[in-house]
Design a protein around this motif. Sequence first.
Motif, mmCIF file in Angstrom:
data_model
loop_
_atom_site.group_PDB
_atom_site.id
_atom_site.type_symbol
_atom_site.label_atom_id
_atom_site.label_comp_id
_atom_site.label_asym_id
_atom_site.label_seq_id
_atom_site.Cartn_x
_atom_site.Cartn_y
_atom_site.Cartn_z
ATOM 1 N N SER A 1 18.349 1.568 -2.901
ATOM 2 C CA SER A 1 18.064 2.875 -3.495
ATOM 3 C C SER A 1 17.009 2.777 -4.592
ATOM 4 N N ASP A 2 16.534 1.565 -4.884
ATOM 5 C CA ASP A 2 15.456 1.394 -5.856
ATOM 6 C C ASP A 2 14.128 1.246 -5.105
ATOM 7 N N TYR B 1 18.739 -6.069 -1.534
ATOM 8 C CA TYR B 1 19.442 -4.838 -1.873
ATOM 9 C C TYR B 1 19.269 -4.561 -3.362
ATOM 10 N N ASN B 2 18.533 -3.522 -3.674
ATOM 11 C CA ASN B 2 18.295 -3.125 -5.074
ATOM 12 C C ASN B 2 17.887 -4.329 -5.930
ATOM 13 N N ASP C 1 19.711 0.041 9.294
ATOM 14 C CA ASP C 1 20.102 1.433 9.525
ATOM 15 C C ASP C 1 21.177 1.895 8.550
ATOM 16 N N GLU C 2 22.029 0.953 8.136
ATOM 17 C CA GLU C 2 23.085 1.263 7.185
ATOM 18 C C GLU C 2 23.394 0.038 6.359
ATOM 19 N N ASN C 3 23.984 0.256 5.188
ATOM 20 C CA ASN C 3 24.324 -0.850 4.307
ATOM 21 C C ASN C 3 25.478 -1.648 4.899
#
Length: 250
Positions: free
Chosen positions: A42-43, A11-12, A63-65
């Motif tokens: 999001s990076d 994650y990022n 599909d989702e965080n």
Amino acid sequence: MPLVSIITPCYNSSRFLEETIASVMNQTFTDWEWLITDDCSSDNSVDIIKKINDSRIKLTIADENGGAGHARNISLKKASGRYITFLDADDFWEPEFLNEMIRFMEKEQAEIAYSNYARCNAELIPQLEDFKADKEVTFQNLLKTCRLSLLSSMYDAQRVGIEYFPEGSKREDHVMWLNLLKKINSGKPLPKTMAKYRMHSNSISRKKQNIIKDQYLVYREHMQFSTIQSLYYTANWAINGFLKYSKIFN
């Protein structure tokens, strides 16, 4: 089927991801699959991973965080290796990590094993004395402090089965290890420094004071201990956590 399944949540993680990838690609043991689940970064983490041309690396985009535990569970459901090991997207293995761990587990007939690891800053410069794999871990002694770090541990899924992480808990790794150790007598220590852990100043594991309640729930909800038992083990965990990270004692 590969012998080892490496489980990584992402994650990022673009700042450190290339170093982590290099540490896996440089392993002297090569019979592995690497299951990476990106938790809606999001990076450009996904772009970095997709650039690697290696069929052993299997990327899933959630599909989702849902957090690290959720991302690890997605990968675990797809794992096919006998040995399960974990590496977060900002940590680092020495080139002999997989080879040494597998040889040790086979020699000792261990169901779970763990090694020393270096405790470093963001630049992988050691900040404290290496965390020592100096005693066997059991369900009872793991209640008082979590000696098993994901990046320096491995278990034999053929013998103990796949164990999933409880989702929604900030202490999901501790619960997972406790559930595994309910099944066996002990996990074995390999007293060699085989990994490097980045101690971020804002990491959950470093802000002990903010997660006392979460640790209490490990015992009260997940282990279903009484209130008194849960308070007793939470106090032990807090004291041992201070000793683990305080420079006074390292």
